[in-house]
Motif scaffolding. Structure first.
Motif, PDB file in Angstrom:
ATOM      1  N   TYR A  29       3.616   3.503  11.595  1.00  0.00           N
ATOM      2  CA  TYR A  29       3.054   2.374  12.343  1.00  0.00           C
ATOM      3  C   TYR A  29       1.848   2.812  13.149  1.00  0.00           C
ATOM      4  CZ  TYR A  29       6.807  -0.992  11.409  1.00  0.00           C
ATOM      5  OH  TYR A  29       7.657  -1.863  10.806  1.00  0.00           O
ATOM      6  N   SER A  30       2.011   3.945  13.873  1.00  0.00           N
ATOM      7  CA  SER A  30       0.904   4.301  14.761  1.00  0.00           C
ATOM      8  C   SER A  30      -0.278   4.881  13.988  1.00  0.00           C
ATOM      9  CB  SER A  30       1.377   5.257  15.856  1.00  0.00           C
ATOM     10  OG  SER A  30       1.823   6.443  15.270  1.00  0.00           O
ATOM     11  N   GLU A  31      -0.020   5.453  12.803  1.00  0.00           N
ATOM     12  CA  GLU A  31      -1.153   5.991  12.046  1.00  0.00           C
ATOM     13  C   GLU A  31      -1.938   4.905  11.334  1.00  0.00           C
ATOM     14  OE1 GLU A  31      -0.214   9.095   9.226  1.00  0.00           O
ATOM     15  OE2 GLU A  31       0.575  10.371  10.810  1.00  0.00           O
TER      16      GLU A  31
ATOM     17  N   LYS B  98       9.665  19.505  13.676  1.00  0.00           N
ATOM     18  CA  LYS B  98      10.528  19.324  14.849  1.00  0.00           C
ATOM     19  C   LYS B  98      11.237  17.978  14.809  1.00  0.00           C
ATOM     20  CE  LYS B  98       7.094  17.340  17.961  1.00  0.00           C
ATOM     21  NZ  LYS B  98       6.033  17.623  18.881  1.00  0.00           N
ATOM     22  N   HIS B  99      10.740  17.039  13.975  1.00  0.00           N
ATOM     23  CA  HIS B  99      11.361  15.717  13.890  1.00  0.00           C
ATOM     24  C   HIS B  99      12.482  15.672  12.872  1.00  0.00           C
ATOM     25  CE1 HIS B  99       8.394  14.264  16.567  1.00  0.00           C
ATOM     26  NE2 HIS B  99       7.393  14.385  15.711  1.00  0.00           N
ATOM     27  N   CYS B 100      12.676  16.762  12.115  1.00  0.00           N
ATOM     28  CA  CYS B 100      13.703  16.736  11.075  1.00  0.00           C
ATOM     29  C   CYS B 100      15.072  16.806  11.734  1.00  0.00           C
ATOM     30  CB  CYS B 100      13.510  17.874  10.092  1.00  0.00           C
ATOM     31  SG  CYS B 100      12.021  17.666   9.142  1.00  0.00           S
TER      32      CYS B 100
ATOM     33  N   PHE C 105      14.110   9.223   9.880  1.00  0.00           N
ATOM     34  CA  PHE C 105      13.452   8.062   9.281  1.00  0.00           C
ATOM     35  C   PHE C 105      12.886   7.106  10.329  1.00  0.00           C
ATOM     36  CE2 PHE C 105      15.821   9.609   5.641  1.00  0.00           C
ATOM     37  CZ  PHE C 105      14.797   9.606   4.695  1.00  0.00           C
ATOM     38  N   THR C 106      13.589   6.999  11.454  1.00  0.00           N
ATOM     39  CA  THR C 106      13.049   6.159  12.534  1.00  0.00           C
ATOM     40  C   THR C 106      11.733   6.734  13.024  1.00  0.00           C
ATOM     41  OG1 THR C 106      15.349   6.283  13.218  1.00  0.00           O
ATOM     42  CG2 THR C 106      13.913   4.843  14.494  1.00  0.00           C
ATOM     43  N   ILE C 107      11.722   8.052  13.231  1.00  0.00           N
ATOM     44  CA  ILE C 107      10.501   8.674  13.731  1.00  0.00           C
ATOM     45  C   ILE C 107       9.384   8.565  12.705  1.00  0.00           C
ATOM     46  CG2 ILE C 107       9.468  10.891  14.366  1.00  0.00           C
ATOM     47  CD1 ILE C 107      12.209  11.566  15.657  1.00  0.00           C
ATOM     48  N   ALA C 108       9.748   8.778  11.430  1.00  0.00           N
ATOM     49  CA  ALA C 108       8.737   8.697  10.378  1.00  0.00           C
ATOM     50  C   ALA C 108       8.139   7.299  10.337  1.00  0.00           C
ATOM     51  CB  ALA C 108       9.350   9.046   9.029  1.00  0.00           C
TER      52      ALA C 108
ATOM     53  N   LEU D 200       0.840  -1.193   0.000  1.00  0.00           N
ATOM     54  CA  LEU D 200       0.000   0.000   0.000  1.00  0.00           C
ATOM     55  C   LEU D 200       0.876   1.243   0.000  1.00  0.00           C
ATOM     56  CD1 LEU D 200      -2.559  -1.042   2.768  1.00  0.00           C
ATOM     57  CD2 LEU D 200      -2.957  -0.982   0.309  1.00  0.00           C
ATOM     58  N   GLU D 201       0.275   2.371  -0.367  1.00  0.00           N
ATOM     59  CA  GLU D 201       1.023   3.623  -0.364  1.00  0.00           C
ATOM     60  C   GLU D 201       0.329   4.659   0.487  1.00  0.00           C
ATOM     61  OE1 GLU D 201       2.007   5.168  -4.192  1.00  0.00           O
ATOM     62  OE2 GLU D 201       3.045   3.314  -4.737  1.00  0.00           O
ATOM     63  N   LYS D 202       1.140   5.593   0.996  1.00  0.00           N
ATOM     64  CA  LYS D 202       0.546   6.629   1.833  1.00  0.00           C
ATOM     65  C   LYS D 202       1.441   7.857   1.815  1.00  0.00           C
ATOM     66  CE  LYS D 202      -0.742   7.447   6.669  1.00  0.00           C
ATOM     67  NZ  LYS D 202      -2.088   8.004   6.484  1.00  0.00           N
ATOM     68  N   ASP D 203       0.834   9.039   1.912  1.00  0.00           N
ATOM     69  CA  ASP D 203       1.616  10.261   2.097  1.00  0.00           C
ATOM     70  C   ASP D 203       1.746  10.498   3.590  1.00  0.00           C
ATOM     71  OD1 ASP D 203       1.936  10.748  -0.541  1.00  0.00           O
ATOM     72  OD2 ASP D 203       0.198  12.069  -0.711  1.00  0.00           O
ATOM     73  N   LEU D 204       2.977  10.596   4.023  1.00  0.00           N
ATOM     74  CA  LEU D 204       3.216  10.725   5.455  1.00  0.00           C
ATOM     75  C   LEU D 204       3.626  12.166   5.761  1.00  0.00           C
ATOM     76  CD1 LEU D 204       3.228   8.735   7.801  1.00  0.00           C
ATOM     77  CD2 LEU D 204       5.651   8.400   7.416  1.00  0.00           C
ATOM     78  N   HIS D 205       2.904  12.825   6.666  1.00  0.00           N
ATOM     79  CA  HIS D 205       3.230  14.211   7.016  1.00  0.00           C
ATOM     80  C   HIS D 205       4.027  14.224   8.325  1.00  0.00           C
ATOM     81  CE1 HIS D 205       0.375  16.275   4.164  1.00  0.00           C
ATOM     82  NE2 HIS D 205       0.081  14.994   4.025  1.00  0.00           N
ATOM     83  N   ILE D 206       5.238  14.740   8.263  1.00  0.00           N
ATOM     84  CA  ILE D 206       6.096  14.743   9.439  1.00  0.00           C
ATOM     85  C   ILE D 206       6.245  16.177   9.949  1.00  0.00           C
ATOM     86  CG2 ILE D 206       8.366  14.088  10.335  1.00  0.00           C
ATOM     87  CD1 ILE D 206       6.996  11.731   9.200  1.00  0.00           C
ATOM     88  N   HIS D 207       6.086  16.325  11.247  1.00  0.00           N
ATOM     89  CA  HIS D 207       6.244  17.649  11.856  1.00  0.00           C
ATOM     90  C   HIS D 207       7.699  18.091  11.744  1.00  0.00           C
ATOM     91  CE1 HIS D 207       6.200  20.800  14.933  1.00  0.00           C
ATOM     92  NE2 HIS D 207       4.899  20.835  14.727  1.00  0.00           N
TER      93      HIS D 207
END
Lengths: 172, 136
Positions: free
Chosen positions: A31-33, A16-18, A23-26, A7-14
């Motif tokens: 997983y949690s989303e 502050k995580h950059c 990549f670990t946080i993403a 499956l594919e998904k667009d992942l929006h990262i805040h």
């Protein structure tokens, strides 16, 4: 039926995580989303087995969020109309009984229970008993049933089952 | 002309083994495989104290309860045995999950198997499966 699907998904990262752990946080965020959700189109997404980042991150100028396109493989459960599966009885009422197959709940109405089985209102724990008393369906029994139809919402799947056909019913 | 309602879902048709186009790349899994995969995932992540959603636990319990083959080797054998005989992946998974005993039962529970004309051949696949279960 369970299956494995990409499956594919667009992942929006805040923003502050950059940092070094991006990549670990993403991945954790994915997983949690996604895990434990249910879509009518695919079914219940049980767990993710692998993740691929297929695009470079793009910064959205309006919010500062970074968008990644991710492709992941997941184990999915979806009931198909006409499928036969095993389930566990969770609740018995005079209108029929409820059963669970993994994340899915299934209702079997009295119309789809063989006509020689009757609801026993006398007994302490509610159950369906056949005329000759040999077969009994009560809570926590394993039944084999056929999916007659599904009601699919955006976030939920609910199924109607039948044990009226041949070779269906309590598993001995 | 075939007009489709927007947002309408394509329906599956198990008699002809047609699935919605979203699922055309799907690889069907046996309950036993799901049990092993989830158990593995749980082992890795519970050490880090990650909480799993409720559906995960429910599915794991379900898959373990109805897992007919307990080891990776036996699952491999089941797949190898059944894929020799022109069966669709969906049928393989169904047969292995339900562990039916007679060809009549198989045809009743899995409608697409009605296309198999040779009952004796089908019966022999089922016997192979039953043997694999007994000796693993």
């Amino acid at each position: 039926m369970f299956f494995h699907l990409t499956l594919e998904k667009d992942l929006h990262i805040h923003p502050k995580h950059c940092g070094p752990n991006l990549f670990t946080i993403a991945q954790q965020q994915l997983y949690s989303e996604v895990e434990g959700t249910c879509s009518g189109r695919y079914g219940f997404i049980i767990t993710i087995t692998s993740v691929d980042f297929i695009s470079k991150g793009k910064v959205l100028e309006s919010s500062g969020y970074v968008v990644f396109q991710v492709r992941y493989k997941a184990i999915i459960f979806k009931p198909f109309k006409g499928e036969v599966l095993d389930a566990i009885v969770t609740k018995v009422t005079n209108l029929g009984f409820f059963a669970e197959a993994g994340p899915l709940s299934i209702f079997v109405s009295t119309h789809l229970i063989p006509s020689d089985m009757e609801f026993d209102a006398q007994s302490a724990n509610p159950c369906f008993v056949s005329d000759d008393g040999k077969h009994k369906i009560s809570k926590d029994d394993e039944v084999r049933l056929q999916i007659k139809g599904t009601r699919v919402d955006a976030t939920e799947i609910f199924a109607i089952g039948s044990i009226r056909e041949d070779y269906l019913g309590v598993i001995s | 002309m075939d007009l489709k309602k927007p947002g309408a879902q394509e329906e599956e048709d198990l008699v002809n083994l047609k699935f919605p186009s979203d699922l055309k790349d799907a690889k069907f899994l046996l309950n036993s495989e799901v049990a092993i995969l989830l158990e593995h995932r749980k082992d890795i992540d519970s050490a880090e104290g990650i909480e799993f959603p409720q559906t995960f636990h429910k599915t794991l319990a379900y898959a373990e309860k109805f897992s007919r083959f307990k080891t990776k080797a036996s699952i491999k054998q089941v797949r190898a045995t059944l894929s020799k005989h022109q069966l669709a992946e969906y049928e393989i998974a169904c047969l292995a999950n339900l562990c039916v005993e007679t060809s009549d039962e198989a045809k009743s529970l899995i409608p697409s198997l009605k296309r198999v004309k040779d009952d004796d051949a089908l019966q022999s696949y089922l016997d192979d499966l039953a043997n694999l279960r007994k000796f693993n």
